[in-house]
Design an enzyme around this catalytic site. Structure first.
Site, PDB file in Angstrom:
ATOM      1  N   HIS A  13       0.808  -1.222   0.000  1.00 13.32           N
ATOM      2  CA  HIS A  13       0.000   0.000   0.000  1.00 13.32           C
ATOM      3  C   HIS A  13       0.843   1.274   0.000  1.00 13.32           C
ATOM      4  O   HIS A  13       0.452   2.262  -0.603  1.00 13.32           O
ATOM      5  CB  HIS A  13      -0.975   0.004   1.187  1.00 13.32           C
ATOM      6  CG  HIS A  13      -0.305  -0.093   2.520  1.00 13.32           C
ATOM      7  ND1 HIS A  13       0.144  -1.290   3.033  1.00 13.32           N
ATOM      8  CD2 HIS A  13       0.013   0.854   3.429  1.00 13.32           C
ATOM      9  CE1 HIS A  13       0.701  -1.082   4.208  1.00 13.32           C
ATOM     10  NE2 HIS A  13       0.637   0.210   4.472  1.00 13.32           N
ATOM     11  N   GLY A  71       7.590   0.981   1.512  1.00 14.59           N
ATOM     12  CA  GLY A  71       7.997   2.232   2.144  1.00 14.59           C
ATOM     13  C   GLY A  71       9.496   2.453   2.137  1.00 14.59           C
ATOM     14  O   GLY A  71       9.986   3.497   1.716  1.00 14.59           O
ATOM     15  N   THR A  72      10.243   1.466   2.590  1.00 14.51           N
ATOM     16  CA  THR A  72      11.703   1.584   2.622  1.00 14.51           C
ATOM     17  C   THR A  72      12.377   0.855   1.471  1.00 14.51           C
ATOM     18  O   THR A  72      13.524   1.141   1.145  1.00 14.51           O
ATOM     19  CB  THR A  72      12.270   0.991   3.926  1.00 14.51           C
ATOM     20  OG1 THR A  72      11.951  -0.402   3.967  1.00 14.51           O
ATOM     21  CG2 THR A  72      11.727   1.713   5.151  1.00 14.51           C
ATOM     22  N   HIS A 103      27.161  -5.336 -12.372  1.00 10.41           N
ATOM     23  CA  HIS A 103      28.083  -6.137 -11.564  1.00 10.41           C
ATOM     24  C   HIS A 103      27.422  -7.297 -10.840  1.00 10.41           C
ATOM     25  O   HIS A 103      28.077  -8.301 -10.565  1.00 10.41           O
ATOM     26  CB  HIS A 103      28.783  -5.258 -10.528  1.00 10.41           C
ATOM     27  CG  HIS A 103      29.731  -4.277 -11.127  1.00 10.41           C
ATOM     28  ND1 HIS A 103      30.583  -3.522 -10.358  1.00 10.41           N
ATOM     29  CD2 HIS A 103      29.968  -3.906 -12.416  1.00 10.41           C
ATOM     30  CE1 HIS A 103      31.308  -2.732 -11.142  1.00 10.41           C
ATOM     31  NE2 HIS A 103      30.941  -2.946 -12.399  1.00 10.41           N
ATOM     32  N   ASP A 104      26.143  -7.147 -10.494  1.00 11.43           N
ATOM     33  CA  ASP A 104      25.489  -8.138  -9.637  1.00 11.43           C
ATOM     34  C   ASP A 104      24.388  -8.919 -10.333  1.00 11.43           C
ATOM     35  O   ASP A 104      23.780  -9.789  -9.721  1.00 11.43           O
ATOM     36  CB  ASP A 104      24.930  -7.445  -8.386  1.00 11.43           C
ATOM     37  CG  ASP A 104      26.022  -6.700  -7.631  1.00 11.43           C
ATOM     38  OD1 ASP A 104      27.082  -7.299  -7.383  1.00 11.43           O
ATOM     39  OD2 ASP A 104      25.813  -5.517  -7.298  1.00 11.43           O
ATOM     40  N   ARG A 114       9.067   6.042   0.427  1.00 16.91           N
ATOM     41  CA  ARG A 114       9.081   7.051   1.493  1.00 16.91           C
ATOM     42  C   ARG A 114      10.340   7.906   1.519  1.00 16.91           C
ATOM     43  O   ARG A 114      10.286   9.062   1.918  1.00 16.91           O
ATOM     44  CB  ARG A 114       8.930   6.379   2.855  1.00 16.91           C
ATOM     45  CG  ARG A 114       7.562   5.853   3.129  1.00 16.91           C
ATOM     46  CD  ARG A 114       7.446   5.370   4.561  1.00 16.91           C
ATOM     47  NE  ARG A 114       6.113   4.852   4.808  1.00 16.91           N
ATOM     48  CZ  ARG A 114       5.852   3.844   5.617  1.00 16.91           C
ATOM     49  NH1 ARG A 114       6.833   3.239   6.264  1.00 16.91           N
ATOM     50  NH2 ARG A 114       4.616   3.437   5.781  1.00 16.91           N
ATOM     51  N   HIS A 138      32.649 -10.558 -12.725  1.00 15.59           N
ATOM     52  CA  HIS A 138      31.402 -10.523 -11.956  1.00 15.59           C
ATOM     53  C   HIS A 138      30.647 -11.850 -12.048  1.00 15.59           C
ATOM     54  O   HIS A 138      29.917 -12.213 -11.129  1.00 15.59           O
ATOM     55  CB  HIS A 138      30.525  -9.366 -12.430  1.00 15.59           C
ATOM     56  CG  HIS A 138      31.239  -8.055 -12.427  1.00 15.59           C
ATOM     57  ND1 HIS A 138      31.699  -7.452 -11.275  1.00 15.59           N
ATOM     58  CD2 HIS A 138      31.606  -7.243 -13.449  1.00 15.59           C
ATOM     59  CE1 HIS A 138      32.308  -6.322 -11.580  1.00 15.59           C
ATOM     60  NE2 HIS A 138      32.270  -6.169 -12.891  1.00 15.59           N
ATOM     61  N   ARG A 141      31.512 -14.135  -9.177  1.00 11.12           N
ATOM     62  CA  ARG A 141      30.916 -13.713  -7.901  1.00 11.12           C
ATOM     63  C   ARG A 141      29.427 -14.048  -7.837  1.00 11.12           C
ATOM     64  O   ARG A 141      28.947 -14.578  -6.840  1.00 11.12           O
ATOM     65  CB  ARG A 141      31.148 -12.218  -7.702  1.00 11.12           C
ATOM     66  CG  ARG A 141      32.624 -11.894  -7.592  1.00 11.12           C
ATOM     67  CD  ARG A 141      32.908 -10.434  -7.723  1.00 11.12           C
ATOM     68  NE  ARG A 141      34.352 -10.208  -7.698  1.00 11.12           N
ATOM     69  CZ  ARG A 141      34.924  -9.113  -8.125  1.00 11.12           C
ATOM     70  NH1 ARG A 141      34.198  -8.122  -8.614  1.00 11.12           N
ATOM     71  NH2 ARG A 141      36.229  -8.978  -8.070  1.00 11.12           N
TER      72      ARG A 141
END
Length: 152
Positions: A13, A71-72, A103-104, A114, A138, A141
């Site tokens: 939400h 939010g985060t 790279h990943d 937020r 890469h 890894r």
């Protein structure tokens, strides 16, 4: 920007408004976007449900990319990374967005609704989608991450 696969997107939400902006932006670029929800505001929804749905959808559609928003960005990232084959990255700036792919080999972009302004999130999305995995050193890894995942 040319994509051979649809881009899957979901949020909780708190990410609903940003998700709508991202979808509109990507559709303006003629990219195929599949919205996995939610479609309306429900303050009681839970981000893991949407992260798991996106991860399962991507597992059924190899080589696809996804975008998750909460939010985060932390919660959806943690949840998505529990699924095999998902390499989710929480990104808060455009340089890291490119490096997450280069790279990943990240296949899921996690955004914060937020703590990052919408304009920056749009730049992050563009950088993530334009970047390609560079392979080379890469690959070794990322291969270690995938091998560890298979062992568990």
């Amino acid at each position: 920007m040319q994509m051979n696969h649809p881009i899957y997107i979901a949020s909780d939400h708190t990410g609903l408004e940003l998700k709508s902006l991202v979808i509109k932006h990507l559709e303006q670029q003629k990219l195929q976007v599949i919205d996995l929800g939610p479609t309306e505001l429900d303050p009681l929804d839970d981000y893991p449900d949407y992260a798991f749905l996106l991860a399962q959808t991507m597992q059924a559609n190899p080589n696809s990319l996804g975008i998750l928003i909460c939010g985060t960005g932390v919660g959806v990232c943690m949840a998505a990374n529990k699924a095999k084959g998902i390499l989710a990255a929480l990104v808060v700036d455009s340089k890291t967005a490119a490096l997450a792919r280069q790279h990943d080999d990240a296949n899921v972009l996690c955004l914060s609704s937020r703590f990052v302004v919408p304009e920056e999130n749009i730049k992050i999305v563009d950088e993530f989608l334009q970047a390609q995995f560079e392979g080379g050193r890469h690959s070794k890894r990322v291969g270690k991450i995938i091998a560890y995942e298979r062992e568990k």
